[in-house]
Design a protein around this motif. Structure first.
Motif: not given
Lengths: 354, 354, 354, 354, 354
Positions: A95-114, A227-236
């Motif tokens: 889904x290319x309309x994703x909001x930038x985010x970071x998900x920690x699935x324990x065994x692997x990490x998922x990061x989506x950015x623009x 596009x950029x605002x959620x990045x802050x939270x992602x990197x944090x």
């Protein structure tokens, strides 16, 4: 406009985890490359089957697989099956309309950015989604189209300079994120230039084009900010994450990226304010000009309308109109006219209209 | 405008820690001075090689090395090597587009701030970045250009008054920050004066120059706010820091600087509001004047247009136009004209236009 | 304007704790009074030397020393020396551009507030800084000028009513703060009255004076808000303070003052909104009037301009102009004129302009 | 306006706890009623002396005493003495400019709220302060005037339906608060109706009355918001209070009232935004109309002013004016006139003015 | 408008928990369906009596009962009695003006949400309230009208695909919420389309219809935001809830819905800003046009008014008017006229009006 809102890729009520690519099919030929490296070894190759990468699973080397087109659902599915990734995450990649985010699935990490580019042709900012999946020893980067901002990272891997090959996959993810954040500066500079150009015309020549430009710049800024605002939270979240996949040494680097992100957000806010300021100044400027125009109209009217009336009076055909017979009539008429004009002008000068 | 956004100094994706100076090369001759002092001793000298300072490493004295040009990359590198400073920090020193911040690297502290001057010539605020590195017994202050706001601190060191020589490097850092914050007041006073001058003309003579001034003052304020706002957080982190490099006695002094920072931020916010208020009043004022002008135009038109028509009527050449033959025709014309004008004026007075 | 920003009293980089009075020298004769009281005793006297108060140090009575002029640096210095007060605090007392704040120095407390008066002559709010220093058994109140809002507190001390003499110095500090906060209500009422008066003229007679008044009221409110807003935090810190100098019984009274402060801040916010509303209504109102004026101008023009043209036509001197010879020519002209005027008026009525 | 700000009832510096009624004396005859009930018994009576209620102190029944006029200071004093209530609280009851709040005095609770009515006659919202004092087994409700929104609660007590008599005084307090909150909906509905009516005229007939209505509605909303906003915090404190006077079962009910309060606040915010939107649309609408008017004026002027000039030319009396002698002169004049008008109209149509 | 505010369904002070349906009676025939399923079994049936569902209470299957009309009070009452639901909750179900919320009653959960449809006919967004009650093994969904967005969920249950039947009632609740959130995207897309259409006309043809559309879109956005904003909190509470009724596995899915909700809220905020931007641009655009119109009017007037005066002069009938006798008089008149026009045009060109 349509770039702002996109449905999250499935019909209403469709089961989550159903893999459907949401977006326009663009490239027929998926382009996959793999960088495999360790302190001693380095290999770069084009992959035709994603399974080729899985074969190296036992190698302790870092493997970076970059996929240039995320609309090939089967590649995503294969990766998902191989590493037992959650279906919801696979759906998010597609889904290319994703909001930038970071998900920690324990065994692997998922990061989506623009990634953001300034498209010189359409004179607009275009946005491309990149997903990073960090599995032990593997980094998958999944892009929408060919072309990216990672060329410098590739060069550093090839040259082996500055010890990048000595570091793990977490450092690679950092380097890729850093490259993306760096690319935002280029986009902002473009906008800064446009605003500078507008500034010059704003007060002296506030025409329709200036208005159009302010209007579209404001929209660009709204889009950028989103596009950029959620990045802050992602990197944090990345920094505060206690995932074993991210080494403590990396945190210092992530903090550096975080600082850059804050700086970008600050700059965007400044431009938002500057544009708001420009819009206000534009309206004030227009009112100012209208005011000037009205003054000229009023001065002309106030001087000549009474005089025209007077001329009309002595153009009347009354049989008994004594002034017409006076010898000094015409001269008197001009004297009166000039006097009226003179006093009018004085009056307007006193009112500071002239 | 270009002062607002600057790229963080490296090509996209270039390895972090690559030391490249970002900014314009300005001064050919780096100017380095060293103050070495303790309760008993005091020495001030110009350094030609930064290594001269390292030689004194074993001395328990406080050493303040001020470098006037941060574009000499090799000096920064030498300091970095000598004290084992993190490459990311060195990169930050060289990048003059840094956001004010405080980084605690355990063994040393890094603080970056903005000095602000009011440039009388260009009538603009200029900003200069200063980095402080606090290593045990050493304080490095790295500036962009020659000229700073530290002269008073130097005087106090030279005279040895008020016991500054008895205190450690942490107090020196405080004193330098305090000098910077004090210099902000001067800049704000300059803006306050400009706003005062504008205020006088705002309602009575709202012309284009007033608009230009409001517009540029608003930009100055946006710029100022962005430079000073992060300071609050910087000093707060310093206060809450538990670094052994900062003595507890200093906290009280830092809190004093913090209070000043808050006061400056408050004042900037007030000027922001005042300027917003002025812009609104400017527009209202213009509308008011346009309204006045329209009234005058309308009064003139409403009185003379009907009369001109009447004069036109009796200027017609119809063969059968009985009024023209009347003896009292012309007199009657004037009576009607004056009556019309009189009733018009009364009407406008009733409408409070006069 | 100049009241908003004042430098913090020393040259840039001057050593903190250097006592320099920042402000205008106003009164030559410092006026000092002392109230000494306990449950049994009461004494009120004028002090000529502040040392007279120190002599009573051993007495368990409450001593309130009020100093009317803080520009006599030596008095502040003497108090500082006697009670070993921190130099930074003494500097704060002398700097009249202080932000309201509360500092807990363990052995003594420091509170700085603003008294606000409505100056009937200049039609402006004036602000006077008061510092309170609470040392065991002593309360120092240090004002900028003579004249204050404490007269009621003095009366209560003199009369001994309502047991104020039974309470300690902390209650006295509360009573003084309460008197200051009460005085804010008077200032706000003054502003409320002004706004009420403006309201009446706003829609019906939106002239330049109304604009000037809105503009200056908005500035007053900005100024007020800045003075009162920090108070909230000050009193809150007092309430949450665990200083032994403040008895637990006092907290309930402080909470009451806190409620009043919140109420004042609420009220100021309301007036801010009301004034913003008034400004908007003012502009709308002006646009409305301009619109009305334009209608009248347009109606006059649209009716008489075509008719004047027609009159002009029959005033032409063409040799062959057949209508001029018609017997009914002139009558016809009037019929056409009246018809045109009639249809124009009907058109404007249809457009709801009349 | 005067309803927004009222002084807190005492002269500046008057001792807190001095009971002075702040407000206008309204009703001469205090009206006191008492409801006494338990699961088995129920009694409703008018009190002439508040002491009658105190006599029942030993009864385990719930006693609700409603006092209709808080300007009788002696009643408040008697209650205060009987239950040993804090003087500051008694002062708060008498001060009708109180902000809604909840104070927990351990042995008793104090709640102050605003009842809002829509006054049909003055077309304004009026506000009445109600204080609740919850002492074991007693609920005192103290109002400003006669008339309230508690009639339904009284009915339920009388009928004994829905078990209200089985519950304690805490449920009664809840029921009274609930009745007050419910009454806010009626007020908001009134405002909603007014806004609906305005909406219709807004774009099509944006006259002065519409402006007046928007202006006063905005003020009503500002006033409402100020009255209701603190309620949220009040009820929240009640819910989180661990006072033994409030049973845990009541919390669920209070949470329900809390939800209603949030809904009311949301709705007020929506109307605030809608009114802001309406104001903007009003101004746009006016500009639109002015624009329309200007077009008509300009079209008339641009067509007839040149033609009038031409007619003027051929009305000149030059001896040698050859066109006047032409046979086709007059015809030509009309042809030119009509052509000019035609091209003008085409030009304006091209500019989309017609 | 009336959709924004509705009273909470009971007279002022009516006992809470009194079941009265608040809303318009719409459908006579309640439509109830039940899906009963487990991993092995599946059954879909229409219910005529809600008691039919209660009979299956002992079955470990999941039972989803969907009620299409919440105005049949008796059904709600029967459910309430059967599962011992709190009266306040039943009241909430019947009150269709509920704010989206989640209440955890330990033994059962209550969720209330808004379904949003875009009504093509009225060109408006309509809102329908859905309540979910989650009792062990039962999910009740209670809607206002027939027709919903759950068809896809029903299909998945019928087909048994993607293992939905293997999951419990908590997953079903998730699936239903997900379907509702997905439906919001469709509504937002509709608004996006409308905004796109407006954009085109905004600058080039800013007429009354554009204004009307901006105005009503802004109201739609205000309405949308109010409906969707609380959702964020609702889903967040669900995620953080530790109710045994919600399995831990579901949290991941709920987090996915949460992400979508954030994305929707972001998008709504963007459209709010875009619309605010459009309104500003609309006003600027209008001012621009008025300015253009004024220029044309002024150019015409400034050129022809002086010339008309001149023509008037030589149309006067003074006996002694020497120029009239000149041979070159008429030619000279034209030369002067053309010269005046020429210089006027040059002046206006210099002022950049042409």
């Amino acid at each position: 406009m349509s770039r702002v809102v996109k449905r999250t890729g499935k019909g209403i009520g469709v089961a989550p985890g159903t893999l459907i690519h949401v977006g326009n099919k663009i490239n027929e030929n998926v382009h996959m490359t793999m960088f495999e490296y360790s302190e001693e070894s380095f290999q770069e190759k084009t992959l035709y089957q994603v399974e080729e990468a899985f074969a190296l699973k036992e190698n302790p080397t870092v493997k970076w697989i970059n996929v240039d087109a995320i609309d090939k659902v089967e590649i995503i599915e294969k990766i998902g099956n191989e590493f037992k990734l959650h279906p919801l995450m696979l759906e998010d990649i597609l889904n290319t309309a994703q909001r930038p985010k970071f998900d920690d699935y324990d065994d692997y990490l998922y990061i989506v950015l623009k990634m953001l580019y300034y498209n010189e042709k359409s004179n607009e900012i275009t946005s491309e989604q990149v997903s990073f999946v960090l599995v032990p020893n593997y980094v998958f980067s999944l892009q929408e189209f060919e072309g990216d901002v990672f060329e410098n990272v590739r060069e550093r891997l090839r040259s082996g300079k500055r010890n990048i090959r000595k570091t793990g996959p977490d450092y690679l993810v950092y380097a890729l994120i850093d490259a993306i954040v760096d690319s935002y500066f280029a986009v902002i500079e473009k906008i800064a230039d446009k605003i500078d150009n507008l500034e010059a015309e704003l007060i002296d020549k506030p025409d329709k084009d200036v208005l159009k430009d302010i209007h579209s710049l404001k929209r660009e800024i709204i889009f950028l900010r989103n596009s950029i605002w959620p990045l802050r939270e992602v990197i944090n979240s990345l920094i505060r994450s206690d995932s074993p996949l991210i080494d403590e040494n990396i945190v210092l680097y992530l903090r550096d990226v975080y600082d850059h992100t804050i700086q970008i957000i600050d700059t965007i806010e400044i431009y938002r304010e500057i544009l708001a300021n420009m819009q206000e100044t534009y309206i004030s400027s227009l009112s100012n000009r209208t005011n000037e125009i009205m003054k000229i109209l009023t001065i002309f009217s106030a001087i000549f309308i009474p005089l025209t009336f007077l001329a009309g009076v002595y153009g009347m055909n009354f049989r008994y109109l004594p002034e017409l017979e006076w010898r000094i009539g015409y001269g008197l008429f001009w004297i009166i006219s000039i006097a009226v004009a003179f006093f009018m002008l004085r009056y307007f000068r006193k009112k500071k209209w002239l």
